[in-house]
Design a protein around this motif. Structure first.
Motif, PDB file in Angstrom:
ATOM      1  N   GLY A 112       7.958  -6.793 -41.103  1.00 43.05           N
ATOM      2  CA  GLY A 112       7.824  -6.037 -42.340  1.00 43.05           C
ATOM      3  C   GLY A 112       6.850  -4.892 -42.213  1.00 43.05           C
ATOM      4  O   GLY A 112       6.901  -3.920 -42.972  1.00 43.05           O
ATOM      5  N   ALA A 113       5.939  -4.999 -41.230  1.00 44.05           N
ATOM      6  CA  ALA A 113       4.921  -3.966 -41.047  1.00 44.05           C
ATOM      7  C   ALA A 113       4.336  -4.105 -39.650  1.00 44.05           C
ATOM      8  O   ALA A 113       4.586  -5.100 -38.949  1.00 44.05           O
ATOM      9  N   LEU A 114       3.557  -3.119 -39.253  1.00 39.39           N
ATOM     10  CA  LEU A 114       2.873  -3.188 -37.962  1.00 39.39           C
ATOM     11  C   LEU A 114       1.601  -2.368 -38.010  1.00 39.39           C
ATOM     12  O   LEU A 114       1.440  -1.480 -38.859  1.00 39.39           O
ATOM     13  N   VAL A 115       0.679  -2.691 -37.100  1.00 42.32           N
ATOM     14  CA  VAL A 115      -0.526  -1.896 -36.894  1.00 42.32           C
ATOM     15  C   VAL A 115      -0.272  -1.035 -35.664  1.00 42.32           C
ATOM     16  O   VAL A 115      -0.129  -1.577 -34.561  1.00 42.32           O
ATOM     17  N   PRO A 116      -0.176   0.277 -35.789  1.00 37.97           N
ATOM     18  CA  PRO A 116       0.151   1.119 -34.641  1.00 37.97           C
ATOM     19  C   PRO A 116      -0.980   1.163 -33.615  1.00 37.97           C
ATOM     20  O   PRO A 116      -2.151   0.960 -33.945  1.00 37.97           O
ATOM     21  N   VAL A 239       1.335   0.001 -41.314  1.00 40.32           N
ATOM     22  CA  VAL A 239       2.362   0.900 -41.829  1.00 40.32           C
ATOM     23  C   VAL A 239       3.659   0.110 -41.932  1.00 40.32           C
ATOM     24  O   VAL A 239       3.829  -0.928 -41.288  1.00 40.32           O
ATOM     25  N   GLY A 240       4.568   0.591 -42.751  1.00 42.70           N
ATOM     26  CA  GLY A 240       5.867  -0.052 -42.851  1.00 42.70           C
ATOM     27  C   GLY A 240       6.568  -0.037 -41.509  1.00 42.70           C
ATOM     28  O   GLY A 240       6.462   0.927 -40.745  1.00 42.70           O
ATOM     29  N   PHE A 241       7.287  -1.107 -41.206  1.00 44.94           N
ATOM     30  CA  PHE A 241       7.917  -1.214 -39.893  1.00 44.94           C
ATOM     31  C   PHE A 241       8.916  -0.083 -39.653  1.00 44.94           C
ATOM     32  O   PHE A 241       9.775   0.214 -40.490  1.00 44.94           O
ATOM     33  N   ASN A 242       8.779   0.537 -38.503  1.00 44.84           N
ATOM     34  CA  ASN A 242       9.715   1.554 -38.044  1.00 44.84           C
ATOM     35  C   ASN A 242       9.773   1.422 -36.528  1.00 44.84           C
ATOM     36  O   ASN A 242       8.745   1.488 -35.851  1.00 44.84           O
ATOM     37  N   ASN A 297       3.237 -19.406 -55.559  1.00 47.04           N
ATOM     38  CA  ASN A 297       3.601 -17.999 -55.346  1.00 47.04           C
ATOM     39  C   ASN A 297       3.373 -17.579 -53.886  1.00 47.04           C
ATOM     40  O   ASN A 297       2.819 -16.507 -53.605  1.00 47.04           O
ATOM     41  N   GLU A 298       3.820 -18.423 -52.966  1.00 44.50           N
ATOM     42  CA  GLU A 298       3.590 -18.159 -51.548  1.00 44.50           C
ATOM     43  C   GLU A 298       4.560 -17.094 -51.018  1.00 44.50           C
ATOM     44  O   GLU A 298       5.766 -17.167 -51.255  1.00 44.50           O
ATOM     45  N   THR A 299       4.012 -16.139 -50.300  1.00 42.16           N
ATOM     46  CA  THR A 299       4.815 -15.103 -49.664  1.00 42.16           C
ATOM     47  C   THR A 299       4.359 -14.941 -48.216  1.00 42.16           C
ATOM     48  O   THR A 299       3.297 -15.435 -47.823  1.00 42.16           O
ATOM     49  N   PHE A 300       5.174 -14.245 -47.431  1.00 40.11           N
ATOM     50  CA  PHE A 300       4.824 -14.052 -46.026  1.00 40.11           C
ATOM     51  C   PHE A 300       5.376 -12.726 -45.528  1.00 40.11           C
ATOM     52  O   PHE A 300       6.247 -12.098 -46.152  1.00 40.11           O
ATOM     53  N   LYS A 301       4.858 -12.299 -44.389  1.00 38.95           N
ATOM     54  CA  LYS A 301       5.386 -11.163 -43.652  1.00 38.95           C
ATOM     55  C   LYS A 301       5.352 -11.484 -42.161  1.00 38.95           C
ATOM     56  O   LYS A 301       4.512 -12.253 -41.705  1.00 38.95           O
ATOM     57  N   HIS A 302       6.269 -10.902 -41.447  1.00 37.81           N
ATOM     58  CA  HIS A 302       6.227 -10.894 -39.987  1.00 37.81           C
ATOM     59  C   HIS A 302       5.699  -9.517 -39.603  1.00 37.81           C
ATOM     60  O   HIS A 302       6.292  -8.495 -39.950  1.00 37.81           O
ATOM     61  N   ILE A 303       4.553  -9.462 -38.908  1.00 38.77           N
ATOM     62  CA  ILE A 303       3.969  -8.179 -38.535  1.00 38.77           C
ATOM     63  C   ILE A 303       3.735  -8.128 -37.026  1.00 38.77           C
ATOM     64  O   ILE A 303       3.738  -9.159 -36.339  1.00 38.77           O
ATOM     65  N   LEU A 304       3.523  -6.926 -36.514  1.00 44.12           N
ATOM     66  CA  LEU A 304       3.225  -6.702 -35.105  1.00 44.12           C
ATOM     67  C   LEU A 304       1.874  -6.021 -34.985  1.00 44.12           C
ATOM     68  O   LEU A 304       1.547  -5.125 -35.773  1.00 44.12           O
ATOM     69  N   VAL A 305       1.075  -6.463 -34.013  1.00 43.29           N
ATOM     70  CA  VAL A 305      -0.243  -5.870 -33.802  1.00 43.29           C
ATOM     71  C   VAL A 305      -0.377  -5.452 -32.334  1.00 43.29           C
ATOM     72  O   VAL A 305       0.239  -6.050 -31.452  1.00 43.29           O
ATOM     73  N   PRO A 306      -1.198  -4.416 -32.037  1.00 42.81           N
ATOM     74  CA  PRO A 306      -1.227  -3.823 -30.693  1.00 42.81           C
ATOM     75  C   PRO A 306      -2.277  -4.434 -29.760  1.00 42.81           C
ATOM     76  O   PRO A 306      -3.443  -4.611 -30.130  1.00 42.81           O
ATOM     77  N   VAL A 307      -1.855  -4.729 -28.525  1.00 44.17           N
ATOM     78  CA  VAL A 307      -2.753  -5.257 -27.494  1.00 44.17           C
ATOM     79  C   VAL A 307      -2.344  -4.665 -26.140  1.00 44.17           C
ATOM     80  O   VAL A 307      -1.156  -4.538 -25.852  1.00 44.17           O
ATOM     81  N   PHE A 308      -3.337  -4.293 -25.341  1.00 46.47           N
ATOM     82  CA  PHE A 308      -3.085  -3.958 -23.943  1.00 46.47           C
ATOM     83  C   PHE A 308      -3.421  -5.189 -23.103  1.00 46.47           C
ATOM     84  O   PHE A 308      -4.444  -5.851 -23.334  1.00 46.47           O
ATOM     85  N   ILE A 309      -2.568  -5.502 -22.131  1.00 43.00           N
ATOM     86  CA  ILE A 309      -2.767  -6.677 -21.292  1.00 43.00           C
ATOM     87  C   ILE A 309      -2.699  -6.284 -19.826  1.00 43.00           C
ATOM     88  O   ILE A 309      -1.825  -5.523 -19.413  1.00 43.00           O
ATOM     89  N   SER A 310      -3.640  -6.812 -19.040  1.00 42.49           N
ATOM     90  CA  SER A 310      -3.598  -6.657 -17.596  1.00 42.49           C
ATOM     91  C   SER A 310      -3.547  -8.042 -16.976  1.00 42.49           C
ATOM     92  O   SER A 310      -4.336  -8.926 -17.339  1.00 42.49           O
ATOM     93  N   SER A 311      -2.602  -8.258 -16.077  1.00 46.84           N
ATOM     94  CA  SER A 311      -2.433  -9.547 -15.421  1.00 46.84           C
ATOM     95  C   SER A 311      -2.903  -9.437 -13.967  1.00 46.84           C
ATOM     96  O   SER A 311      -2.545  -8.499 -13.258  1.00 46.84           O
ATOM     97  N   TYR A 312      -3.728 -10.399 -13.545  1.00 41.00           N
ATOM     98  CA  TYR A 312      -4.294 -10.365 -12.196  1.00 41.00           C
ATOM     99  C   TYR A 312      -4.159 -11.746 -11.558  1.00 41.00           C
ATOM    100  O   TYR A 312      -4.533 -12.758 -12.164  1.00 41.00           O
ATOM    101  N   PHE A 313      -3.622 -11.796 -10.338  1.00 41.48           N
ATOM    102  CA  PHE A 313      -3.408 -13.055  -9.623  1.00 41.48           C
ATOM    103  C   PHE A 313      -4.452 -13.182  -8.520  1.00 41.48           C
ATOM    104  O   PHE A 313      -4.591 -12.309  -7.664  1.00 41.48           O
ATOM    105  N   PHE A 314      -5.234 -14.306  -8.546  1.00 39.16           N
ATOM    106  CA  PHE A 314      -6.319 -14.491  -7.583  1.00 39.16           C
ATOM    107  C   PHE A 314      -6.445 -15.963  -7.229  1.00 39.16           C
ATOM    108  O   PHE A 314      -6.554 -16.817  -8.105  1.00 39.16           O
ATOM    109  N   ASN A 315      -6.406 -16.259  -5.914  1.00 37.92           N
ATOM    110  CA  ASN A 315      -6.560 -17.630  -5.418  1.00 37.92           C
ATOM    111  C   ASN A 315      -5.615 -18.621  -6.109  1.00 37.92           C
ATOM    112  O   ASN A 315      -6.016 -19.708  -6.526  1.00 37.92           O
TER     113      ASN A 315
END
Length: 360
Positions: A112-116, A239-242, A297-315
């Motif tokens: 329904g919305a996202l954080v850019p 913002v509204g999902f786009n 009066n329960e309501t909900f939204k499905h939202i998206l939030v921004p994350v940068f991820i780095s994956s590192y393989f060691f031992n």
């Protein structure tokens, strides 16, 4: 009617025809080739809260409004949506290759919305590099990995948010501190001290109020849990999902159902209710013997939030590092170099030995 979600449809540059991508920190699409920018129209209607009980009872716990094309990681189980121009991609969590031949279509409740994103990959890379440089005893390979922009991925992570009106009737006890003078004997003679005690009395009453945006991570797994230091977003900037905001980034589908998310949100609502009750009881300390908590009066939204991820393989172990794509905060479980620690300890032992020899 079933619809197919597609952030994969490429938006062409009106100037040169190249693909437009979302420009972090703005509400615009940008062409990386000629610099042309195009404004993203806002859809305020997307902010509409959905009636929870309708989805749980009428539509069903596994309801979906559209379908999404996904690549499923066979190693860690993450479900990731990618754009058409990716022929292959490594999983943002574990680095396992994701091949387009493995693509699947699954139903989901459209966000329904996202954080850019408020920063681009270059800014995130600089934050990650500076953080790695500050780590003691980090393996040299990790420092080299921090310089590799290909190992850093921008990911939209799914969350459920729940709103409700809360009513709670309670019975408990209010505790007020008071002090008594106590006499005791020591070798120096008789002395006194103040001893704190608690005077309890019964308390009962009710509290009520509106609970806004209880956040539940909808892709939470032990193998790739986002640290609490990073998992904070200013939802006032939603913002509204786009789907245009997703261009140039990976989007993860939720793995925690709406029903399970609601169950987790009730536990959070219970914690909020208990905090309100303690405040209502007052005093220095409180006991809650019973609380009848009801949500309406329960309501909900499905939202998206921004994350940068780095994956590192060691031992033989995979390490993930997370950067909040809105605030820039960073966290992760880092590896240690055994040899760096070993040689430092050895050096300290040698210094102590030399000092001991010359001190004789």
């Amino acid at each position: 009617m079933e619809k197919t979600f597609s952030s994969e449809a490429k938006k062409a540059c009106a100037n040169c025809g190249a693909e437009l991508k979302f420009k972090p920190g703005s509400h615009q699409l940008k062409c990386d080739y000629c610099g042309y920018e195009e404004f993203i129209e806002q859809e305020k209607s997307s902010f509409e809260e959905l009636e929870l009980q309708h989805y749980l009872k009428v539509v069903g716990a596994n309801a979906y409004t559209e379908t999404i094309a996904l690549l499923h990681c066979k190693n860690c189980g993450a479900n990731q949506h990618v754009e058409e121009h990716y022929k292959s991609l490594g999983c943002v969590y574990c680095g396992e290759p994701l091949i387009r031949e493995d693509i699947q279509k699954e139903g989901w409740i459209l966000p329904g919305a996202l954080v850019p994103f408020q920063m681009d990959a270059n800014k995130a890379k600089q934050i990650f590099t500076n953080w790695v440089k500050s780590l003691w005893f980090a393996p040299d390979n990790l420092k080299k990995a921090a310089l590799d922009a290909e190992g850093l991925h921008g990911l939209y992570v799914p969350y459920w948010t729940f709103d409700a009106h809360l009513d709670a009737k309670y019975q408990g006890q209010r505790g007020d501190y008071y002090y008594e003078t106590q006499t005791y004997r020591t070798k120096k003679g008789t002395q006194t001290r103040q001893v704190r005690k608690t005077r309890w009395r019964s308390a009962s009453g009710s509290v009520d109020g509106f609970i806004d945006d209880i956040l539940i991570n909808a892709s939470e797994k032990k193998s790739h849990h986002i640290p609490s230091k990073v998992a904070f977003w200013n939802l006032k900037e939603m913002v509204g999902f786009n789907s245009k905001y997703l261009s140039g980034f990976v989007t993860e589908k939720y793995t925690i159902s709406l029903k399970e998310g609601h169950h987790q949100s009730f536990q959070e609502a219970k914690n909020i209710a208990y905090a309100w009750i303690r405040q209502d009881i007052g005093g220095d300390t409180q006991r809650i013997d019973h609380a009848d908590i009801k949500l309406s009066n329960e309501t909900f939204k499905h939202i998206l939030v921004p994350v940068f991820i780095s994956s590192y393989f060691f031992n033989g172990k995979n390490y993930n590092f997370y950067i909040n794509g809105q605030t820039g905060s960073i966290s992760g479980v880092r590896p240690y170099s055994f040899w760096k620690i070993f040689f430092l300890v050895l050096f300290i032992v040698l210094i102590i030995t030399v000092i001991a020899i010359f001190a004789k």
